[in-house]
Motif scaffolding. Structure first.
Motif, PDB file in Angstrom:
ATOM      1  N   LEU A  82       0.823  -1.201   0.000  1.00 44.64           N
ATOM      2  CA  LEU A  82       0.000   0.000   0.000  1.00 44.64           C
ATOM      3  C   LEU A  82       0.861   1.258   0.000  1.00 44.64           C
ATOM      4  N   LEU A  83       1.961   1.229   0.737  1.00 42.43           N
ATOM      5  CA  LEU A  83       2.870   2.371   0.765  1.00 42.43           C
ATOM      6  C   LEU A  83       3.478   2.598  -0.622  1.00 42.43           C
ATOM      7  N   GLU A  84       3.845   1.521  -1.296  1.00 44.15           N
ATOM      8  CA  GLU A  84       4.391   1.651  -2.648  1.00 44.15           C
ATOM      9  C   GLU A  84       3.369   2.312  -3.580  1.00 44.15           C
ATOM     10  N   GLU A  85       2.114   1.882  -3.491  1.00 41.11           N
ATOM     11  CA  GLU A  85       1.059   2.472  -4.319  1.00 41.11           C
ATOM     12  C   GLU A  85       0.863   3.945  -3.998  1.00 41.11           C
ATOM     13  N   ILE A  86       0.892   4.271  -2.706  1.00 43.83           N
ATOM     14  CA  ILE A  86       0.721   5.662  -2.283  1.00 43.83           C
ATOM     15  C   ILE A  86       1.842   6.525  -2.855  1.00 43.83           C
ATOM     16  N   ILE A  87       3.072   6.080  -2.679  1.00 45.17           N
ATOM     17  CA  ILE A  87       4.218   6.861  -3.149  1.00 45.17           C
ATOM     18  C   ILE A  87       4.157   7.031  -4.658  1.00 45.17           C
TER      19      ILE A  87
END
Length: 191
Positions: A82-87
């Motif tokens: 999810l963090l990868e998608e957010i970034i």
């Protein structure tokens, strides 16, 4: 591999914007075709990813972490993805804003192709990449402008290759000096 460097969408259409990212460099290249003739820009990450960028990532991640979820452990386990998608999403929004595109205007978002130029493909196909961009820009730009951007792209490819070689050398040095937890030997006695 050939279709990767042609700069075309699967349907044979050209994208409105092409972005060439070099993961180990601060500079990246954009080619904007929305006006007909390409607007080529060499951007620096410092121009795009300032304090507002980091605050946006932090805000989005905070909302995601605190999200009410029926399966809290699964949610926590999925946080890295999810963090990868957010970034990725926030970074693309900031790049679009730098290109004077409103990321909130869904009806007028251009088609975008992002090339991440790194790793083995870079070493094996760097000449093909440069030639492809040269051919692509050559249909639109004058020779002097074309040579300038060809030189910029060649410099970026060279610097990315050098950065990768330096990283590989550092990892090898760490492995040989047993400073790295990522490497081990079958003959090592840890007693």
């Amino acid at each position: 591999m050939d279709e990767l460097f042609k700069g075309y969408l699967p349907e044979g259409e050209q994208p409105d914007i092409q972005i060439y990212i070099f993961p180990h460099l601060q500079e990246f290249l954009t080619i904007d075709l929305r006006e007909g003739s390409p607007q080529v820009m060499l951007l620096n990450t410092e121009e795009v990813f300032g304090e507002d960028f980091f605050e946006s990532v932090e805000k989005e991640f905070s909302l995601t972490v605190r999200e009410d979820n029926e399966f809290p452990f699964a949610h926590l386990i999925n946080l890295p993805l999810l963090l990868e998608e957010i970034i990725r999403g926030v970074a693309m929004n900031f790049i679009l804003e730098r290109l004077d595109i409103d990321p909130e205007d869904d009806e007028h978002i251009p088609s975008i192709v992002v090339f991440v130029i790194s790793g083995g493909a870079l070493a094996m196909h760097s000449e093909k990449l440069i030639q492809s961009v040269k051919e692509f820009l050559g249909t639109f730009t004058v020779d002097q402008e074309l040579r300038r951007w060809e030189e910029v792209l060649a410099r970026l490819v060279k610097q990315e290759n050098e950065a990768l070689q330096e990283i590989n050398q550092q990892e090898l040095t760490e492995a040989l000096s047993t400073d790295s937890p990522d490497y081990f030997t079958l003959w090592e006695n840890r007693n």
